[in-house]
Design a protein around this motif. Structure first.
Motif, mmCIF file in Angstrom:
data_model
loop_
_atom_site.group_PDB
_atom_site.id
_atom_site.type_symbol
_atom_site.label_atom_id
_atom_site.label_comp_id
_atom_site.label_asym_id
_atom_site.label_seq_id
_atom_site.Cartn_x
_atom_site.Cartn_y
_atom_site.Cartn_z
ATOM 1 N N GLY A 46 35.045 -0.125 -30.952
ATOM 2 C CA GLY A 46 34.934 -0.849 -29.700
ATOM 3 C C GLY A 46 35.155 -2.330 -29.887
ATOM 4 O O GLY A 46 34.810 -2.888 -30.935
ATOM 5 N N ALA A 79 38.599 -0.886 -26.384
ATOM 6 C CA ALA A 79 38.611 -0.035 -27.577
ATOM 7 C C ALA A 79 39.761 -0.379 -28.506
ATOM 8 O O ALA A 79 40.689 -1.100 -28.147
ATOM 9 C CB ALA A 79 38.705 1.431 -27.165
ATOM 10 N N SER A 97 33.943 -0.979 -35.889
ATOM 11 C CA SER A 97 34.823 0.187 -36.076
ATOM 12 C C SER A 97 34.267 1.122 -37.141
ATOM 13 O O SER A 97 33.525 0.719 -38.045
ATOM 14 C CB SER A 97 36.226 -0.262 -36.479
#
Length: 222
Positions: free
Chosen positions: A33, A51, A216
């Motif tokens: 994100g 994202a 991540s």
């Protein structure tokens, strides 16, 4: 031009003086994100939650199992919204300025030790190529924030995002057995994201730099 020399020189220095073992390269996938913003571009201005997802390569540097180059190719969402808490309910609060990129970060990665499970640090340049720009609910008072709107009275003022931008990022993470990894990274833009808004908000000529804080999760194949 000078701003691109710093991240490029860092990368070239590592590649020039280090022993890079391309034959032992491992590959992986990642997703996460992004929380992004753009300085000095829109008014009101707030963060956008989006994202990222892509592929990575892990290339050993030197003879130890500690230093690596990590180039990646990602779909990378950025941009901003108008959700400044001080402007709630006002013109432009519901605006979305979505910039989506094909992104190429190239990081120098250092694990804190040669242990299988260990913390690591990342630093390196990121190069973004715009693949999609979407603007919704631009403020009525500033319709030129929409990239599809051109005003005859202001022909050189527009909200079109630059097709290419770059920056430098750094981060930290943790690796479980050099296979499953989580990382947090901050990327600071060094180029002008909205060259058509050079005098927006009114009275400023500051650079419109894009900034992204991301988390991540990566899986690296053996």
């Amino acid at each position: 031009m000078k701003k691109i020399l710093l991240p490029s020189a860092l990368l070239l220095s590592v590649m020039s003086f280090a022993q890079i073992d391309f034959s032992s390269t491992r590959f992986g996938v990642s997703a996460g994100g992004n929380l992004s913003a753009v300085k000095n571009a829109h008014n009101p201005s707030g963060r956008r939650l989006t994202a990222q997802a892509g592929f990575l390569a892990l290339i050993p540097v030197g003879s130890t199992n500690q230093f690596f180059l990590q180039p990646e190719i990602q779909y990378f969402g950025a941009g901003e919204t108008g959700k400044d808490k001080d402007f709630k309910g006002k013109d432009g609060y519901d605006a979305v300025y979505a910039n989506n990129y094909l992104s190429v970060p190239i990081s120098f990665k250092a694990y804190f030790s040669e242990a299988e499970s260990e913390f690591f640090g990342l630093i390196g340049p990121r190069f973004n190529f715009l693949i999609d720009q979407r603007t919704k609910n631009a403020p009525v008072s500033r319709p030129y924030y929409d990239p599809d709107v051109t005003l005859t009275s202001l022909p050189n003022v527009n909200g079109k995002a630059n097709s290419f931008n770059f920056g430098i990022g750094f981060g930290v993470g943790y690796s479980y057995k050099r296979q499953l990894e989580i990382a947090a990274r901050y990327d600071f833009g060094l180029s002008n994201t909205y060259p058509g808004l050079d005098y927006e908000p009114q009275g400023t000529t500051k650079n419109k730099s894009e900034q992204v804080l991301s988390v991540s999760l990566s899986y690296i194949f053996r």
